[in-house]
Write an enzyme that holds these catalytic residues in place. Structure first.
Site, PDB file in Angstrom:
ATOM      1  N   SER A  55       4.984  66.073  26.648  1.00 17.05           N
ATOM      2  CA  SER A  55       5.206  65.498  27.979  1.00 17.05           C
ATOM      3  C   SER A  55       4.164  64.458  28.377  1.00 17.05           C
ATOM      4  CB  SER A  55       5.271  66.596  29.040  1.00 17.05           C
ATOM      5  OG  SER A  55       3.997  67.152  29.266  1.00 17.05           O
ATOM      6  N   LYS A  98      -0.289  67.485  33.766  1.00 11.95           N
ATOM      7  CA  LYS A  98       0.505  66.319  34.161  1.00 11.95           C
ATOM      8  C   LYS A  98      -0.416  65.333  34.867  1.00 11.95           C
ATOM      9  CE  LYS A  98       4.442  68.419  33.137  1.00 11.95           C
ATOM     10  NZ  LYS A  98       4.998  68.206  31.838  1.00 11.95           N
TER      11      LYS A  98
END
Length: 187
Positions: A55, A98
């Protein structure tokens, strides 16, 4: 054997036993102290995290290991662009990593694979070249919460899917990729 000699031998054995007990006790104290310090440092100062997904590619590759400073947000909140480790809002036993792209009170929108914050386009030089992803928003980030996205937006389950991250779920700021050595870099 005389009483005096017996007493001397007995005292000598006791002294040796005391030394053995003293050495053992000292070793146990050192180990316990080291474990307590390691726990405190990992809990309050720095931690290391292994990255299992793609990701955050190309910024962080699969199987990279990063150092995270747990104290980074004790006095101030995250800033846009920070790479953050936090507890996943839908299962707080899992940790996610993230990039913070939306701060409390801001309006976030994706149009034509570009990020807009409060109607202004934001440059994101860390994204993979040629990345194309779906439009999203506009959506306002609630107070005390943050909007997080992976850099590899097409392969990232992030705030677009599961919502915002409360400040209380933030573990810390990712600072350095330390493994593998050939990828060592600051974030």
């Amino acid at each position: 054997m005389t009483d005096t000699r017996y007493e001397e031998e007995n005292m000598s054995r006791r002294d040796k036993n005391k030394k053995k007990k003293s050495s053992l006790r000292e070793m146990v104290e050192v180990i316990v102290t080291a474990l307590v310090l390691a726990f405190l440092i990992k809990t309050f100062v720095v931690g290391n995290f292994w990255i299992p997904s793609e990701s955050m590619v190309p910024t962080i590759e699969v199987n990279d290991k990063v150092i995270v400073t747990n104290f980074s947000y004790w006095f101030e909140g995250p800033e846009r662009g920070d790479v953050i480790v936090f507890r996943y809002p839908l299962d707080t036993k899992k940790d996610y990593i993230k990039r913070c792209i939306g701060l409390p009170g801001e309006t976030i929108e994706f149009q034509d694979s570009k990020l807009y914050v409060n109607g202004q386009m934001v440059e994101e030089p860390y994204l993979p070249e040629g990345l194309v992803f779906e439009d999203y928003g506009p959506i306002e980030v609630p107070e005390g919460q943050y909007f997080m996205c992976g850099d590899n937006r097409n392969h990232s389950s992030d705030s677009r899917v599961w919502g915002f991250v409360e400040k209380r779920l933030i573990i810390g700021k990712a600072q350095v990729i330390y493994w593998p050595f050939d990828r060592w870099s600051t974030l």
